[in-house]
Design a protein around this motif. Structure first.
Motif, PDB file in Angstrom:
ATOM      1  N   LEU A 206      48.482 -31.672 -12.441  1.00 54.43           N
ATOM      2  CA  LEU A 206      49.610 -32.510 -12.815  1.00 54.43           C
ATOM      3  C   LEU A 206      50.267 -31.981 -14.088  1.00 54.43           C
ATOM      4  N   ILE A 207      51.594 -31.905 -14.090  1.00 53.82           N
ATOM      5  CA  ILE A 207      52.343 -31.476 -15.270  1.00 53.82           C
ATOM      6  C   ILE A 207      52.562 -32.677 -16.179  1.00 53.82           C
ATOM      7  N   ASN A 208      52.090 -32.561 -17.403  1.00 51.58           N
ATOM      8  CA  ASN A 208      52.301 -33.578 -18.432  1.00 51.58           C
ATOM      9  C   ASN A 208      53.083 -32.917 -19.556  1.00 51.58           C
ATOM     10  N   SER A 209      54.368 -33.229 -19.667  1.00 54.32           N
ATOM     11  CA  SER A 209      55.219 -32.550 -20.644  1.00 54.32           C
ATOM     12  C   SER A 209      54.887 -32.928 -22.077  1.00 54.32           C
ATOM     13  N   ASN A 210      53.992 -33.900 -22.260  1.00 46.40           N
ATOM     14  CA  ASN A 210      53.584 -34.302 -23.606  1.00 46.40           C
ATOM     15  C   ASN A 210      52.411 -33.488 -24.131  1.00 46.40           C
ATOM     16  N   GLN A 211      51.971 -32.499 -23.363  1.00 44.94           N
ATOM     17  CA  GLN A 211      50.928 -31.603 -23.844  1.00 44.94           C
ATOM     18  C   GLN A 211      51.278 -30.169 -23.467  1.00 44.94           C
ATOM     19  N   GLU A 212      50.717 -29.220 -24.203  1.00 43.74           N
ATOM     20  CA  GLU A 212      50.990 -27.814 -23.934  1.00 43.74           C
ATOM     21  C   GLU A 212      50.368 -27.388 -22.607  1.00 43.74           C
ATOM     22  N   LEU A 213      51.017 -26.428 -21.951  1.00 46.97           N
ATOM     23  CA  LEU A 213      50.517 -25.867 -20.701  1.00 46.97           C
ATOM     24  C   LEU A 213      50.427 -24.357 -20.841  1.00 46.97           C
ATOM     25  N   TRP A 214      49.313 -23.787 -20.368  1.00 48.74           N
ATOM     26  CA  TRP A 214      49.080 -22.350 -20.402  1.00 48.74           C
ATOM     27  C   TRP A 214      48.668 -21.905 -18.999  1.00 48.74           C
ATOM     28  N   VAL A 215      49.312 -20.862 -18.486  1.00 50.21           N
ATOM     29  CA  VAL A 215      48.990 -20.316 -17.171  1.00 50.21           C
ATOM     30  C   VAL A 215      48.803 -18.811 -17.329  1.00 50.21           C
ATOM     31  N   GLY A 216      47.653 -18.292 -16.883  1.00 47.29           N
ATOM     32  CA  GLY A 216      47.417 -16.867 -17.066  1.00 47.29           C
ATOM     33  C   GLY A 216      46.191 -16.380 -16.329  1.00 47.29           C
ATOM     34  N   TYR A 217      45.605 -15.299 -16.841  1.00 48.47           N
ATOM     35  CA  TYR A 217      44.428 -14.728 -16.202  1.00 48.47           C
ATOM     36  C   TYR A 217      43.666 -13.862 -17.195  1.00 48.47           C
ATOM     37  N   THR A 218      42.378 -13.669 -16.892  1.00 45.24           N
ATOM     38  CA  THR A 218      41.520 -12.804 -17.698  1.00 45.24           C
ATOM     39  C   THR A 218      41.260 -11.516 -16.936  1.00 45.24           C
ATOM     40  N   VAL A 219      41.419 -10.393 -17.623  1.00 43.00           N
ATOM     41  CA  VAL A 219      41.100  -9.076 -17.072  1.00 43.00           C
ATOM     42  C   VAL A 219      39.734  -8.675 -17.615  1.00 43.00           C
ATOM     43  N   PHE A 220      38.730  -8.645 -16.738  1.00 41.43           N
ATOM     44  CA  PHE A 220      37.374  -8.329 -17.163  1.00 41.43           C
ATOM     45  C   PHE A 220      37.109  -6.825 -17.052  1.00 41.43           C
ATOM     46  N   ASN A 221      36.549  -6.279 -18.125  1.00 45.99           N
ATOM     47  CA  ASN A 221      36.082  -4.888 -18.173  1.00 45.99           C
ATOM     48  C   ASN A 221      37.127  -3.890 -17.678  1.00 45.99           C
ATOM     49  N   PRO A 222      38.321  -3.907 -18.271  1.00 46.24           N
ATOM     50  CA  PRO A 222      39.323  -2.928 -17.851  1.00 46.24           C
ATOM     51  C   PRO A 222      38.889  -1.511 -18.224  1.00 46.24           C
ATOM     52  N   ILE A 223      39.241  -0.565 -17.389  1.00 44.09           N
ATOM     53  CA  ILE A 223      38.942   0.833 -17.680  1.00 44.09           C
ATOM     54  C   ILE A 223      39.903   1.324 -18.754  1.00 44.09           C
ATOM     55  N   ALA A 224      39.366   1.980 -19.768  1.00 48.37           N
ATOM     56  CA  ALA A 224      40.201   2.491 -20.849  1.00 48.37           C
ATOM     57  C   ALA A 224      41.280   3.403 -20.285  1.00 48.37           C
ATOM     58  N   GLY A 225      42.504   3.184 -20.727  1.00 47.61           N
ATOM     59  CA  GLY A 225      43.614   4.009 -20.277  1.00 47.61           C
ATOM     60  C   GLY A 225      44.290   3.518 -19.022  1.00 47.61           C
ATOM     61  N   GLN A 226      43.804   2.416 -18.429  1.00 47.72           N
ATOM     62  CA  GLN A 226      44.469   1.798 -17.288  1.00 47.72           C
ATOM     63  C   GLN A 226      45.281   0.597 -17.775  1.00 47.72           C
ATOM     64  N   PHE A 227      46.249   0.159 -16.962  1.00 49.11           N
ATOM     65  CA  PHE A 227      47.234  -0.813 -17.417  1.00 49.11           C
ATOM     66  C   PHE A 227      47.395  -1.939 -16.391  1.00 49.11           C
ATOM     67  N   PRO A 228      46.444  -2.845 -16.312  1.00 51.81           N
ATOM     68  CA  PRO A 228      46.462  -3.843 -15.232  1.00 51.81           C
ATOM     69  C   PRO A 228      47.461  -4.985 -15.403  1.00 51.81           C
ATOM     70  N   ALA A 229      47.774  -5.397 -16.624  1.00 50.52           N
ATOM     71  CA  ALA A 229      48.560  -6.614 -16.842  1.00 50.52           C
ATOM     72  C   ALA A 229      50.050  -6.327 -16.715  1.00 50.52           C
ATOM     73  N   GLY A 230      50.682  -6.828 -15.657  1.00 47.17           N
ATOM     74  CA  GLY A 230      52.094  -6.573 -15.409  1.00 47.17           C
ATOM     75  C   GLY A 230      53.004  -7.345 -16.346  1.00 47.17           C
ATOM     76  N   ALA A 231      54.111  -6.699 -16.748  1.00 45.12           N
ATOM     77  CA  ALA A 231      55.081  -7.314 -17.654  1.00 45.12           C
ATOM     78  C   ALA A 231      56.488  -6.873 -17.273  1.00 45.12           C
ATOM     79  N   ASP A 232      57.479  -7.641 -17.755  1.00 44.42           N
ATOM     80  CA  ASP A 232      58.868  -7.311 -17.442  1.00 44.42           C
ATOM     81  C   ASP A 232      59.432  -6.320 -18.454  1.00 44.42           C
ATOM     82  N   GLU A 233      60.762  -6.195 -18.499  1.00 46.05           N
ATOM     83  CA  GLU A 233      61.427  -5.252 -19.393  1.00 46.05           C
ATOM     84  C   GLU A 233      61.760  -5.860 -20.746  1.00 46.05           C
TER      85      GLU A 233
END
Length: 307
Positions: free
Chosen positions: A150-177
Motif C-alpha cells: 500500500l502506498i502511504n504518501s505520509n511516509q517515505e518509499l524506497w524501491v530498489g535491489y541489492t547486488v550481492f558479490n559483484p565481480i570487480a570490473g563488471q557493471f550490473p546496476a543499470g542507469a539512465d543518461e
C-alpha cells in the motif's frame, strides 16, 4: 571510457565509520558495451509525478526510461541501489498499491540480485524482498509482487535491489543518461542504513537508476450513506449517526447547526442546541476515490418548551 568515483572514498570515511575498506565505483556507458550505435531500452514516456491523475494504473519512476549506463564496484563489494520518494511525493497515489516493479540489470557478474521495498526514513522498514531469477541483462526485468504494498504518501518509499558479490570490473546496476534527480533517483548504500546520492559523491556519475514501479489504482467503489438515531428532536438533545458507507477507510462529517460541526469519527454523536432544520453530509474516501452523501433538512430541532 570508464569513470572512477574517486570522491566516494572521502564520503565513506566520514559517513560510515563501520567500514574499514574503501568502496570505489566505476561506470560503463551503453556505447562502451555495444559500440557507438548502442543498444537502448526505451519505454513509453516517463511519468515521475501526475498530480492530475486520469488513469488507474501508472508506472512511476525518476529515470528517463532509457538505459545508458551501468554501475559496479571494482573490489567486489555488495551494494544496494534504490529510487526514493519523500513524504508528499506520492500524494496523488495515496491509497494505491504497488503491484509490479521493473528494473534493468546492465550486465552479468554477480552471485544474486534481490528486489527490495522499504518505507520510512533511511529505508528503515523492509516490507518486501524477493530474489530475482530469469534476468536477461540489458532488458527490463518485470516482477509481479506476491503481495501488494500500500502506498502511504505520509511516509517515505524506497524501491530498489541489492547486488550481492559483484565481480570487480563488471557493471550490473543499470542507469539512465541523467541528469540525476539527486536524493531521489540515485540513492545507494552498503548497509541499507546509511544512504547517499551517487551524483553527490561524484558529479560525473549524474544518473538515475533504472527502477520503476506500477501504482495500481484502488478500483473498489466507494459509496457514502448514513442513518440517524432520530431526525426530530428538541433543542439540547443529541443524535447518534450510523455510518453505512462501503469501500471507504476515512470519513468526514459536516453537521449544520450541530456540536461538533465536523467530525472524522465513524459513528459520531452530535448535540443540537438551537431550533431549526439542518443539513448533514458525509464524505467517504479510500485513496483517490470518494463519495459524498448530503441529506438536506435532515434534522429538525424544535423548542424545548419550559416557562
Amino acid at each position: 571510457m570508464k569513470l572512477k568515483l574517486t570522491t566516494i572514498l572521502l564520503v565513506f570515511s566520514v559517513a560510515i565509520s563501520g567500514f574499514s575498506q574503501s568502496m570505489p565505483f566505476e561506470s560503463k556507458s551503453i556505447q562502451e558495451k555495444y559500440g557507438e550505435n548502442g543498444k537502448k531500452n526505451i519505454l513509453s514516456g516517463p511519468i515521475n509525478h501526475d498530480n492530475n491523475r486520469d488513469m488507474d494504473d501508472v508506472w512511476l519512476h525518476w529515470d528517463s526510461g532509457n538505459n545508458e549506463n551501468g554501475i559496479g564496484t571494482n573490489d567486489g563489494s555488495t551494494f544496494t541501489v534504490a529510487a526514493h520518494w519523500e513524504v508528499g511525493d506520492l500524494s496523488a497515489y495515496n491509497g494505491d498499491k504497488i503491484s509490479k516493479v521493473r528494473v534493468l540489470i546492465f550486465e552479468e557478474g554477480y552471485s544474486s540480485i534481490v528486489l527490495k521495498i522499504w518505507t520510512g526514513a533511511n529505508a528503515s522498514n523492509l516490507v518486501y524482498q524477493k530474489q530475482l531469477t530469469g534476468i536477461n541483462v540489458g532488458t527490463w526485468k518485470e516482477t509481479i509482487l506476491s503481495n501488494d504494498i500500500l502506498i502511504n504518501s505520509n511516509q517515505e518509499l524506497w524501491v530498489g535491489y541489492t547486488v550481492f558479490n559483484p565481480i570487480a570490473g563488471q557493471f550490473p546496476a543499470g542507469a539512465d543518461e541523467g541528469p540525476a534527480n539527486r536524493g531521489r533517483g540515485d540513492m545507494i548504500s552498503f548497509d541499507e542504513s546509511t544512504w547517499f546520492s551517487l551524483a553527490d559523491a561524484n558529479p560525473d556519475l549524474d544518473y538515475n537508476w533504472n527502477i520503476q514501479f506500477l501504482a495500481t489504482g484502488n478500483t473498489t467503489p466507494v459509496t457514502a450513506d448514513f442513518s440517524a438515531s432520530q431526525t426530530s428532536i428538541t433543542a439540547g438533545e443529541s443524535v447518534t449517526f450510523t455510518n453505512l458507507s462501503s469501500g471507504a477507510d476515512s470519513y468526514t462529517w459536516a453537521f449544520e447547526g450541530g456540536s461538533p460541526s465536523i467530525s472524522s469519527q465513524q459513528n459520531p454523536t452530535v448535540t443540537y442546541n438551537n431550533e431549526g432544520t439542518f443539513n448533514v453530509s458525509l464524505t467517504a474516501k479510500s485513496g483517490t476515490n470518494e463519495d459524498v452523501e448530503l441529506k438536506t433538512d435532515y434534522i429538525t430541532v424544535g423548542s424545548s418548551g419550559g416557562p
